[in-house]
Design a protein around this motif. Structure first.
Motif, short mmCIF file in Angstrom:
data_model
loop_
_atom_site.label_atom_id
_atom_site.label_comp_id
_atom_site.label_asym_id
_atom_site.label_seq_id
_atom_site.Cartn_x
_atom_site.Cartn_y
_atom_site.Cartn_z
N PHE A 53 43.43 60.92 106.17
CA PHE A 53 43.68 59.48 106.13
C PHE A 53 42.40 58.71 106.45
O PHE A 53 42.06 57.73 105.79
N ILE A 54 41.69 59.16 107.50
CA ILE A 54 40.46 58.48 107.91
C ILE A 54 39.39 58.60 106.84
O ILE A 54 38.72 57.62 106.49
N TRP A 55 39.23 59.80 106.26
CA TRP A 55 38.24 60.00 105.19
C TRP A 55 38.57 59.14 103.98
O TRP A 55 37.68 58.59 103.34
N SER A 56 39.86 59.02 103.64
CA SER A 56 40.27 58.18 102.50
C SER A 56 39.90 56.73 102.76
O SER A 56 39.38 56.04 101.87
N GLY A 57 40.18 56.27 103.99
CA GLY A 57 39.81 54.91 104.35
C GLY A 57 38.31 54.68 104.26
O GLY A 57 37.85 53.65 103.75
N LEU A 58 37.53 55.66 104.74
CA LEU A 58 36.07 55.53 104.70
C LEU A 58 35.55 55.55 103.27
O LEU A 58 34.59 54.85 102.95
N LEU A 59 36.17 56.38 102.41
CA LEU A 59 35.74 56.45 101.02
C LEU A 59 35.94 55.10 100.33
O LEU A 59 35.06 54.59 99.63
N ILE A 60 37.11 54.50 100.56
CA ILE A 60 37.39 53.18 99.99
C ILE A 60 36.45 52.14 100.59
O ILE A 60 35.87 51.31 99.87
N PHE A 61 36.27 52.19 101.90
CA PHE A 61 35.40 51.24 102.60
C PHE A 61 33.97 51.30 102.07
O PHE A 61 33.33 50.28 101.83
N THR A 62 33.47 52.52 101.87
CA THR A 62 32.07 52.71 101.49
C THR A 62 31.82 52.35 100.03
O THR A 62 30.75 51.85 99.69
N THR A 63 32.80 52.59 99.17
CA THR A 63 32.60 52.36 97.73
C THR A 63 33.14 51.02 97.24
O THR A 63 32.88 50.64 96.10
N SER A 64 33.88 50.31 98.09
CA SER A 64 34.59 49.11 97.63
C SER A 64 33.67 47.99 97.13
O SER A 64 34.10 47.16 96.34
N LYS A 65 32.42 47.98 97.58
CA LYS A 65 31.50 46.92 97.16
C LYS A 65 30.64 47.31 95.96
O LYS A 65 29.81 46.52 95.52
N THR A 66 30.83 48.53 95.46
CA THR A 66 30.05 48.96 94.31
C THR A 66 30.63 48.35 93.03
O THR A 66 31.84 48.19 92.91
N PRO A 67 29.78 48.03 92.06
CA PRO A 67 30.26 47.43 90.80
C PRO A 67 31.29 48.31 90.08
O PRO A 67 32.25 47.79 89.50
N VAL A 68 31.09 49.63 90.11
CA VAL A 68 32.00 50.54 89.42
C VAL A 68 33.40 50.45 90.01
O VAL A 68 34.41 50.34 89.30
N PHE A 69 33.49 50.48 91.35
CA PHE A 69 34.78 50.40 92.03
C PHE A 69 35.47 49.08 91.70
O PHE A 69 36.66 49.04 91.38
N GLN A 70 34.73 47.99 91.78
CA GLN A 70 35.31 46.66 91.54
C GLN A 70 35.77 46.51 90.10
O GLN A 70 36.81 45.90 89.83
N LYS A 71 35.02 47.10 89.18
CA LYS A 71 35.39 47.01 87.76
C LYS A 71 36.67 47.79 87.49
O LYS A 71 37.58 47.30 86.80
N VAL A 72 36.76 49.00 88.06
CA VAL A 72 37.93 49.85 87.84
C VAL A 72 39.17 49.23 88.46
O VAL A 72 40.23 49.14 87.82
N THR A 73 39.06 48.78 89.73
CA THR A 73 40.23 48.23 90.41
C THR A 73 40.66 46.90 89.81
O THR A 73 41.85 46.56 89.83
N ALA A 74 39.71 46.13 89.26
CA ALA A 74 40.07 44.87 88.61
C ALA A 74 40.91 45.15 87.36
O ALA A 74 41.85 44.40 87.05
N LYS A 75 40.59 46.22 86.65
CA LYS A 75 41.37 46.60 85.47
C LYS A 75 42.80 46.99 85.87
O LYS A 75 43.74 46.80 85.10
N TRP A 76 42.93 47.54 87.07
CA TRP A 76 44.26 47.93 87.56
C TRP A 76 45.03 46.76 88.13
O TRP A 76 46.16 46.90 88.57
N GLY A 77 44.38 45.60 88.18
CA GLY A 77 45.06 44.41 88.72
C GLY A 77 44.92 44.27 90.22
O GLY A 77 45.74 43.62 90.87
#
Length: 312
Positions: free
Chosen positions: A278-302
């Motif tokens: 759970f902690i690693w999942s949170g850290l993975l999201i936290f660390t990658t959430s500001k990257t353009p790739v993450f934002q582009k993918v999640t924006a497509k998912w709504g």
């Protein structure tokens, strides 16, 4: 030239985090010395080592100038004193945890530290959550809750490590002083207390025969093992991006976790594994959430990064 600088920075940062990750092996060799005494000698010899480094780099004049600059501002001086106190507390808890068979708990503290940094920024600096930071906190909270249920008590060492290092970082941000000069000032502030501790508690027995030559060597070497990773980190931080530093910072606690489980046979149950997932999942999201790739993918998912303003 720029690619070469980036490579130097990457190598320096990786080695810094590798050294921080294996540092528990060093403190394990001093299990027969009380954590308070190890801390006292770590502070004293860190100051000696740092003064030597500054002298070698011909920066003693700059160091004196920085001290004078800090003393002109009560806010800066107070921030530096607090930074010194909290990094000393962090060192003490870490040494105690490692020598008390709590290496896994220590690794937990450094895993949740980035999330604590965001929490402190939100509470003290009034920064706002993003949607994904909120999700990161929720996942980490579930993981820590599972760990608490497993231990039967709150993992105090982990939280102390995370909070003391988080507040230390906050104070350093307020003071805005370089890594080398900063560590020298911090140890300079705490050295009188370290010397007083050694004199009060060991003056009756303190002599060269108190410990073996090997132990004295390890106590004196504590200054070098404290400063060298910081020197490498300062080289790396100037040459690579903050996001890359964010990824690399998990090398240290991962090595601690591996050593705790496989080298020192600390108990690691399925409940702890689920909690860490759970902690690693949170850290993975936290660390990658500001990257353009993450934002582009999640924006497509709504799922946009920012929360909607309900007042509009």
């Amino acid at each position: 030239m720029q690619q070469s600088e980036h490579r130097v920075g990457m190598i320096a940062a990786i080695f810094a985090y590798l050294l921080w990750g294996i540092l528990p092996l060093y403190w394990k060799q001093l299990e027969h010395v009380t954590p308070g005494e190890v801390l006292a000698y770590r502070i004293i010899w860190s100051l000696v080592f740092m003064i030597g480094i500054l002298a070698f780099r011909n920066q003693l004049g700059f160091f004196v100038a920085e001290v004078r600059r800090l003393l002109k501002s009560k806010k800066q001086t107070f921030g530096m004193i607090l930074a010194s106190v909290f990094i000393s507390m962090n060192w003490f808890v870490f040494i105690w945890a490692v020598t008390s068979e709590r290496m896994i708990e220590a690794s937990l503290g450094y895993y949740i530290n980035p999330l604590i940094n965001v929490l402190l920024a939100m509470v003290i600096l009034k920064e706002r959550f993003t949607r994904w930071q909120g999700i990161s906190f929720a996942l980490a909270f579930i993981g820590v809750s599972l760990m608490t249920v497993y231990y039967g008590v709150i993992p105090y060492a982990a939280f102390l490590l995370a909070f003391t290092f988080g507040i230390y970082g906050l104070m350093k941000k307020m003071v805005n002083v370089g890594a080398l000069v900063g560590l020298t000032i911090e140890t300079l502030i705490m050295t009188p207390f370290a010397l007083l501790y050694v004199w009060l508690f060991h003056s009756s027995t303190l002599n060269l025969a108190t410990y073996s030559i090997e132990t004295w060597g390890l106590l004196m070497g504590a200054g070098a093992v404290t400063a060298i990773p910081l020197l490498l980190f300062s080289i790396g931080a100037k040459r690579i991006s903050l996001s890359l530093i964010g990824f690399l910072q998990y090398i240290g606690p991962t090595l601690m976790l591996i050593m705790g489980v496989f080298l020192y046979n600390e108990p690691f149950s399925i409940v702890q594994l689920i909690a860490f997932l759970f902690i690693w999942s949170g850290l993975l999201i936290f660390t990658t959430s500001k990257t353009p790739v993450f934002q582009k993918v999640t924006a497509k998912w709504g799922f946009p990064a920012k929360m909607k303003d309900k007042s509009m």
